[in-house]
Design a protein around this motif. Structure first.
Motif, PDB file in Angstrom:
ATOM      1  N   ASP A   1      31.048  22.172  45.360  1.00  0.00           N
ATOM      2  CA  ASP A   1      32.368  22.723  45.670  1.00  0.00           C
ATOM      3  C   ASP A   1      32.184  23.678  46.848  1.00  0.00           C
ATOM      4  O   ASP A   1      31.180  24.370  46.926  1.00  0.00           O
ATOM      5  CB  ASP A   1      32.857  23.522  44.440  1.00  0.00           C
TER       6      ASP A   1
ATOM      7  N   ARG B   1      34.603  25.927  47.522  1.00  0.00           N
ATOM      8  CA  ARG B   1      35.479  27.076  47.285  1.00  0.00           C
ATOM      9  C   ARG B   1      34.676  28.161  46.578  1.00  0.00           C
ATOM     10  O   ARG B   1      34.586  28.198  45.354  1.00  0.00           O
ATOM     11  CB  ARG B   1      36.672  26.673  46.422  1.00  0.00           C
TER      12      ARG B   1
ATOM     13  N   TYR C   1      31.259  34.427  43.995  1.00  0.00           N
ATOM     14  CA  TYR C   1      32.544  34.302  43.304  1.00  0.00           C
ATOM     15  C   TYR C   1      32.970  32.842  43.414  1.00  0.00           C
ATOM     16  O   TYR C   1      32.957  32.273  44.508  1.00  0.00           O
ATOM     17  CB  TYR C   1      33.585  35.211  43.948  1.00  0.00           C
ATOM     18  N   ASN C   2      33.296  32.242  42.271  1.00  0.00           N
ATOM     19  CA  ASN C   2      33.633  30.823  42.290  1.00  0.00           C
ATOM     20  C   ASN C   2      34.525  30.483  41.097  1.00  0.00           C
ATOM     21  O   ASN C   2      34.796  31.331  40.253  1.00  0.00           O
ATOM     22  CB  ASN C   2      32.349  29.996  42.279  1.00  0.00           C
ATOM     23  N   HIS C   3      34.972  29.230  41.048  1.00  0.00           N
ATOM     24  CA  HIS C   3      35.884  28.795  39.975  1.00  0.00           C
ATOM     25  C   HIS C   3      35.175  28.079  38.831  1.00  0.00           C
ATOM     26  O   HIS C   3      35.823  27.675  37.876  1.00  0.00           O
ATOM     27  CB  HIS C   3      36.944  27.842  40.545  1.00  0.00           C
ATOM     28  N   LYS C   4      33.860  27.843  38.949  1.00  0.00           N
ATOM     29  CA  LYS C   4      33.219  26.923  38.007  1.00  0.00           C
ATOM     30  C   LYS C   4      32.141  27.507  37.110  1.00  0.00           C
ATOM     31  O   LYS C   4      32.065  27.182  35.936  1.00  0.00           O
ATOM     32  CB  LYS C   4      32.566  25.779  38.805  1.00  0.00           C
TER      33      LYS C   4
ATOM     34  N   HIS D   1      29.335  30.589  35.649  1.00  0.00           N
ATOM     35  CA  HIS D   1      29.131  32.012  35.389  1.00  0.00           C
ATOM     36  C   HIS D   1      27.690  32.204  34.938  1.00  0.00           C
ATOM     37  O   HIS D   1      27.183  31.424  34.145  1.00  0.00           O
ATOM     38  CB  HIS D   1      30.089  32.498  34.296  1.00  0.00           C
TER      39      HIS D   1
ATOM     40  N   LYS E   1      32.439  33.709  37.685  1.00  0.00           N
ATOM     41  CA  LYS E   1      33.609  32.818  37.625  1.00  0.00           C
ATOM     42  C   LYS E   1      34.866  33.664  37.571  1.00  0.00           C
ATOM     43  O   LYS E   1      35.017  34.494  36.683  1.00  0.00           O
ATOM     44  CB  LYS E   1      33.493  31.936  36.385  1.00  0.00           C
ATOM     45  N   THR E   2      35.728  33.455  38.528  1.00  0.00           N
ATOM     46  CA  THR E   2      36.951  34.248  38.595  1.00  0.00           C
ATOM     47  C   THR E   2      38.038  33.412  39.266  1.00  0.00           C
ATOM     48  O   THR E   2      37.744  32.611  40.154  1.00  0.00           O
ATOM     49  CB  THR E   2      36.709  35.561  39.383  1.00  0.00           C
ATOM     50  N   PRO E   3      39.291  33.568  38.831  1.00  0.00           N
ATOM     51  CA  PRO E   3      40.346  32.756  39.455  1.00  0.00           C
ATOM     52  C   PRO E   3      40.695  33.223  40.874  1.00  0.00           C
ATOM     53  O   PRO E   3      41.201  32.458  41.680  1.00  0.00           O
ATOM     54  CB  PRO E   3      41.541  32.921  38.513  1.00  0.00           C
ATOM     55  N   TYR E   4      40.418  34.501  41.167  1.00  0.00           N
ATOM     56  CA  TYR E   4      40.889  35.045  42.457  1.00  0.00           C
ATOM     57  C   TYR E   4      39.758  35.638  43.282  1.00  0.00           C
ATOM     58  O   TYR E   4      39.064  36.535  42.826  1.00  0.00           O
ATOM     59  CB  TYR E   4      41.931  36.147  42.222  1.00  0.00           C
TER      60      TYR E   4
ATOM     61  N   TYR F   1      42.532  41.657  43.363  1.00  0.00           N
ATOM     62  CA  TYR F   1      41.119  41.601  42.967  1.00  0.00           C
ATOM     63  C   TYR F   1      40.628  42.804  42.149  1.00  0.00           C
ATOM     64  O   TYR F   1      39.509  42.800  41.669  1.00  0.00           O
ATOM     65  CB  TYR F   1      40.224  41.463  44.208  1.00  0.00           C
TER      66      TYR F   1
END
Length: 199
Positions: A75, A77, A103-106, A108, A122-125, A176
């Motif tokens: 990824d 992102r 920092y990523n979406h997938k 931790h 892992k964080t949404p923002y 954030y």
């Protein structure tokens, strides 16, 4: 040409490959990968991850952190940062940390890639780029984990915050900031807003 040689033809120097990226090019991918590692063509850098070294006049260039992370996450992102980035804010942090935060979406947790530790969070923002406003908020979020004199750093953070673009800072705090960070920086934002009205 052997099958391992055919596999090698697909590789680009400086790239990191996952085992599954290479299965289309080989009928016995594990055997061929093992062979290429033994021959020194590939470096195994983590479970199922391989680096095709790029050579320079000084020897092998290690893979870039961004390349490692992108391949690991599959990824692009993510935001790769480090507590060392805070030093650019000039708020009294001077320590150098051997720590990379992703920092990523997938994912931790802590992962070792090519002998380096990466802390996946892992964080949404998170922003695409670490702006000064984001770094300031991120620093306050992680103030307790810093080795510096926290009270001094915090005083300097408040001063620094007042010199920033209030809209950008407000956005960074909202998007954030942890709860504690919002409590600390909200009064500063209120002050900045009332100052703006006076002018």
């Amino acid at each position: 040409m052997s099958r391992a040689e055919e596999l090698k033809q697909q590789l680009k120097p400086g790239q990191v490959y996952r085992r599954e990226d290479l299965t289309p090019y080989s009928n016995a991918v594990d055997r061929h990968l093992a062979q290429l590692v033994t021959e020194g063509v590939l470096d195994k850098i983590a479970q199922g991850m391989y680096y095709y070294p790029k050579q320079s006049v000084f020897g092998v260039i290690p893979p870039e952190d961004e390349v490692l992370v992108r391949s690991f996450l599959k990824d692009d992102r993510f935001l790769l940062t480090s507590p060392n980035s805070y030093n650019a804010l000039r708020v009294g942090t001077t320590q150098l940390y051997n720590k990379r935060v992703v920092y990523n979406h997938k994912r931790h947790g802590e992962v070792d890639l090519n002998g380096k530790k990466f802390f996946f969070c892992k964080t949404p923002y998170f922003p695409k780029k670490a702006t000064p406003e984001f770094l300031l908020v991120d620093l306050v979020n992680h103030l307790d984990s810093l080795a510096e004199d926290r009270e001094m750093v915090l005083k300097n953070v408040i001063v620094k915050a007042k010199s920033m673009d209030s809209n950008k800072l407000k956005y960074a705090v909202r998007a954030y900031g942890h709860t504690k960070t919002k409590k600390l920086l909200d009064p500063v934002l209120v002050q900045m807003k009332s100052k703006a009205h006076v002018h």
